[in-house]
Design a protein around this motif. Structure first.
Motif, PDB file in Angstrom:
ATOM      1  N   THR A  19       1.021  -1.240  -0.145  1.00 24.35           N
ATOM      2  CA  THR A  19       0.145  -0.134   0.042  1.00 24.35           C
ATOM      3  C   THR A  19       0.883   1.356   0.034  1.00 24.35           C
ATOM      4  O   THR A  19       0.646   2.137  -0.751  1.00 24.35           O
ATOM      5  CB  THR A  19      -0.820   0.181   1.140  1.00 24.35           C
ATOM      6  OG1 THR A  19      -1.510  -1.025   1.139  1.00 24.35           O
ATOM      7  CG2 THR A  19      -1.778   1.219   1.304  1.00 24.35           C
ATOM      8  N   ASP A  20       1.857   1.329   0.862  1.00 24.54           N
ATOM      9  CA  ASP A  20       2.678   2.505   0.852  1.00 24.54           C
ATOM     10  C   ASP A  20       3.441   2.401  -0.551  1.00 24.54           C
ATOM     11  O   ASP A  20       3.885   3.666  -0.952  1.00 24.54           O
ATOM     12  CB  ASP A  20       3.859   2.328   2.063  1.00 24.54           C
ATOM     13  CG  ASP A  20       3.217   2.421   3.356  1.00 24.54           C
ATOM     14  OD1 ASP A  20       2.058   2.961   3.527  1.00 24.54           O
ATOM     15  OD2 ASP A  20       3.852   2.026   4.433  1.00 24.54           O
ATOM     16  N   TYR A  21       3.849   1.685  -1.060  1.00 20.93           N
ATOM     17  CA  TYR A  21       4.393   1.490  -2.222  1.00 20.93           C
ATOM     18  C   TYR A  21       3.810   1.898  -3.259  1.00 20.93           C
ATOM     19  O   TYR A  21       4.164   3.201  -4.137  1.00 20.93           O
ATOM     20  CB  TYR A  21       5.066   0.052  -2.641  1.00 20.93           C
ATOM     21  CG  TYR A  21       5.502  -0.117  -3.994  1.00 20.93           C
ATOM     22  CD1 TYR A  21       6.768   0.443  -4.356  1.00 20.93           C
ATOM     23  CD2 TYR A  21       4.919  -0.536  -5.210  1.00 20.93           C
ATOM     24  CE1 TYR A  21       7.348   0.264  -5.653  1.00 20.93           C
ATOM     25  CE2 TYR A  21       5.598  -0.409  -6.328  1.00 20.93           C
ATOM     26  CZ  TYR A  21       6.761  -0.232  -6.436  1.00 20.93           C
ATOM     27  OH  TYR A  21       7.403  -0.297  -7.902  1.00 20.93           O
ATOM     28  N   LEU A  22       2.328   1.519  -3.691  1.00 20.07           N
ATOM     29  CA  LEU A  22       1.517   2.212  -4.430  1.00 20.07           C
ATOM     30  C   LEU A  22       1.075   3.593  -4.161  1.00 20.07           C
ATOM     31  O   LEU A  22       0.804   4.289  -5.249  1.00 20.07           O
ATOM     32  CB  LEU A  22       0.226   1.266  -4.449  1.00 20.07           C
ATOM     33  CG  LEU A  22       0.511  -0.290  -5.178  1.00 20.07           C
ATOM     34  CD1 LEU A  22      -0.582  -1.195  -4.798  1.00 20.07           C
ATOM     35  CD2 LEU A  22       1.177  -0.120  -6.463  1.00 20.07           C
ATOM     36  N   GLU A  23       1.105   3.987  -3.169  1.00 17.43           N
ATOM     37  CA  GLU A  23       0.802   5.399  -2.886  1.00 17.43           C
ATOM     38  C   GLU A  23       1.873   6.346  -2.774  1.00 17.43           C
ATOM     39  O   GLU A  23       1.729   7.648  -2.628  1.00 17.43           O
ATOM     40  CB  GLU A  23       0.221   5.477  -1.236  1.00 17.43           C
ATOM     41  CG  GLU A  23      -1.394   4.695  -1.152  1.00 17.43           C
ATOM     42  CD  GLU A  23      -1.916   4.856   0.171  1.00 17.43           C
ATOM     43  OE1 GLU A  23      -1.192   4.908   1.070  1.00 17.43           O
ATOM     44  OE2 GLU A  23      -3.093   4.775   0.262  1.00 17.43           O
ATOM     45  N   GLY A  24       3.112   5.770  -2.880  1.00 17.68           N
ATOM     46  CA  GLY A  24       4.285   6.625  -3.008  1.00 17.68           C
ATOM     47  C   GLY A  24       5.105   7.041  -1.663  1.00 17.68           C
ATOM     48  O   GLY A  24       5.635   8.174  -1.791  1.00 17.68           O
ATOM     49  N   THR A  25       4.396   6.536  -0.661  1.00 15.74           N
ATOM     50  CA  THR A  25       5.053   6.871   0.616  1.00 15.74           C
ATOM     51  C   THR A  25       5.959   5.974   1.255  1.00 15.74           C
ATOM     52  O   THR A  25       6.351   6.202   2.518  1.00 15.74           O
ATOM     53  CB  THR A  25       3.717   7.272   1.610  1.00 15.74           C
ATOM     54  OG1 THR A  25       3.133   5.524   1.748  1.00 15.74           O
ATOM     55  CG2 THR A  25       2.611   8.121   1.194  1.00 15.74           C
ATOM     56  N   LEU A  26       6.422   5.009   0.682  1.00 11.85           N
ATOM     57  CA  LEU A  26       7.529   4.040   1.186  1.00 11.85           C
ATOM     58  C   LEU A  26       8.803   4.611   1.221  1.00 11.85           C
ATOM     59  O   LEU A  26       8.955   5.274   0.204  1.00 11.85           O
ATOM     60  CB  LEU A  26       7.567   2.714   0.178  1.00 11.85           C
ATOM     61  CG  LEU A  26       8.229   1.585   0.806  1.00 11.85           C
ATOM     62  CD1 LEU A  26       7.482   0.987   1.900  1.00 11.85           C
ATOM     63  CD2 LEU A  26       8.272   0.424  -0.417  1.00 11.85           C
ATOM     64  N   PRO A  27       9.521   4.512   2.216  1.00 15.74           N
ATOM     65  CA  PRO A  27      10.765   5.155   2.101  1.00 15.74           C
ATOM     66  C   PRO A  27      11.710   4.678   1.256  1.00 15.74           C
ATOM     67  O   PRO A  27      11.680   3.630   0.456  1.00 15.74           O
ATOM     68  CB  PRO A  27      11.492   4.577   3.715  1.00 15.74           C
ATOM     69  CG  PRO A  27      10.166   4.523   4.334  1.00 15.74           C
ATOM     70  CD  PRO A  27       9.191   3.990   3.380  1.00 15.74           C
ATOM     71  N   ILE A  48       1.471  -6.976  -7.750  1.00 15.26           N
ATOM     72  CA  ILE A  48       1.463  -5.621  -8.012  1.00 15.26           C
ATOM     73  C   ILE A  48       0.399  -5.200  -8.815  1.00 15.26           C
ATOM     74  O   ILE A  48      -0.365  -4.318  -8.828  1.00 15.26           O
ATOM     75  CB  ILE A  48       2.745  -4.828  -7.933  1.00 15.26           C
ATOM     76  CG1 ILE A  48       3.853  -5.217  -7.132  1.00 15.26           C
ATOM     77  CG2 ILE A  48       2.719  -3.491  -8.669  1.00 15.26           C
ATOM     78  CD1 ILE A  48       3.553  -4.324  -5.802  1.00 15.26           C
ATOM     79  N   VAL A  49       0.526  -6.018 -10.169  1.00 16.39           N
ATOM     80  CA  VAL A  49      -0.633  -5.560 -11.194  1.00 16.39           C
ATOM     81  C   VAL A  49      -2.017  -5.986 -11.002  1.00 16.39           C
ATOM     82  O   VAL A  49      -2.718  -5.116 -10.928  1.00 16.39           O
ATOM     83  CB  VAL A  49      -0.270  -6.670 -12.485  1.00 16.39           C
ATOM     84  CG1 VAL A  49      -1.193  -6.454 -13.352  1.00 16.39           C
ATOM     85  CG2 VAL A  49       1.076  -6.292 -12.894  1.00 16.39           C
ATOM     86  N   GLN A  50      -2.364  -7.002  -9.978  1.00 21.06           N
ATOM     87  CA  GLN A  50      -3.674  -7.412  -9.239  1.00 21.06           C
ATOM     88  C   GLN A  50      -3.893  -6.366  -8.464  1.00 21.06           C
ATOM     89  O   GLN A  50      -5.046  -5.770  -8.434  1.00 21.06           O
ATOM     90  CB  GLN A  50      -3.447  -8.582  -8.973  1.00 21.06           C
ATOM     91  CG  GLN A  50      -3.389  -9.903  -9.696  1.00 21.06           C
ATOM     92  CD  GLN A  50      -3.319 -11.242  -8.945  1.00 21.06           C
ATOM     93  OE1 GLN A  50      -3.346 -11.253  -7.606  1.00 21.06           O
ATOM     94  NE2 GLN A  50      -3.222 -12.219  -9.883  1.00 21.06           N
ATOM     95  N   LEU A  58     -11.886  -0.146  -7.511  1.00 23.08           N
ATOM     96  CA  LEU A  58     -12.527   0.461  -6.244  1.00 23.08           C
ATOM     97  C   LEU A  58     -12.587   2.006  -6.342  1.00 23.08           C
ATOM     98  O   LEU A  58     -13.398   2.808  -5.562  1.00 23.08           O
ATOM     99  CB  LEU A  58     -11.593   0.044  -5.107  1.00 23.08           C
ATOM    100  CG  LEU A  58     -11.824  -1.423  -4.777  1.00 23.08           C
ATOM    101  CD1 LEU A  58     -10.924  -1.659  -3.564  1.00 23.08           C
ATOM    102  CD2 LEU A  58     -13.290  -2.010  -4.266  1.00 23.08           C
ATOM    103  N   GLY A  59     -11.629   2.476  -7.153  1.00 23.41           N
ATOM    104  CA  GLY A  59     -11.674   3.927  -7.176  1.00 23.41           C
ATOM    105  C   GLY A  59     -10.268   4.519  -6.510  1.00 23.41           C
ATOM    106  O   GLY A  59      -9.702   5.413  -7.023  1.00 23.41           O
ATOM    107  N   GLU A  60     -10.326   3.927  -5.236  1.00 26.14           N
ATOM    108  CA  GLU A  60      -9.056   4.396  -4.277  1.00 26.14           C
ATOM    109  C   GLU A  60      -8.970   3.604  -3.219  1.00 26.14           C
ATOM    110  O   GLU A  60      -9.694   2.741  -2.924  1.00 26.14           O
ATOM    111  CB  GLU A  60      -9.242   5.933  -4.040  1.00 26.14           C
ATOM    112  CG  GLU A  60     -10.666   5.952  -3.138  1.00 26.14           C
ATOM    113  CD  GLU A  60     -10.961   7.482  -2.720  1.00 26.14           C
ATOM    114  OE1 GLU A  60     -11.409   7.650  -1.510  1.00 26.14           O
ATOM    115  OE2 GLU A  60     -10.651   8.390  -3.606  1.00 26.14           O
ATOM    116  N   LEU A  61      -7.999   3.636  -2.552  1.00 18.38           N
ATOM    117  CA  LEU A  61      -7.622   2.922  -1.375  1.00 18.38           C
ATOM    118  C   LEU A  61      -8.460   3.595  -0.300  1.00 18.38           C
ATOM    119  O   LEU A  61      -8.708   4.776  -0.254  1.00 18.38           O
ATOM    120  CB  LEU A  61      -6.105   2.805  -0.933  1.00 18.38           C
ATOM    121  CG  LEU A  61      -5.268   2.308  -1.696  1.00 18.38           C
ATOM    122  CD1 LEU A  61      -3.870   2.292  -1.637  1.00 18.38           C
ATOM    123  CD2 LEU A  61      -5.498   0.686  -1.878  1.00 18.38           C
TER     124      LEU A  61
END
Length: 86
Positions: A19-27, A48-50, A58-61
């Protein structure tokens, strides 16, 4: 998530930080480790593709965290998928 970019990321760690990776918040260090893992693991690439497809559907997390019992069920389902994949 602690660890240097030289530590190999496991599939389990990837699932925990997706989730952090996909949201761009992973360190940055963990993102580099995850990217390196994806270069070696076609199963996690598909995961990741799935996840991206699911998010689009869903539109968003959701803002609220998932119930821990439900999270365990979902993680177990993905572990089962991994065990049955070629």
């Amino acid at each position: 998530m602690a660890g240097s970019e030289y530590d190999e990321m496991t599939c389990r760690e990837l699932v925990q930080v997706v989730t952090d990776y996909l949201e761009g918040t992973l360190p940055d260090a963990d993102r580099l480790r995850l990217d390196a893992h994806l270069e070696e693991c076609p199963y996690c690439v598909e995961y990741i593709v799935q996840m991206r497809r699911t998010i689009r559907a869903l539109g968003e997390l959701p803002d609220e965290p998932i119930d821990p019992a439900r999270q365990d069920e979902l993680l177990e389902a993905f572990r089962g998928w991994r065990a049955t994949s070629p």
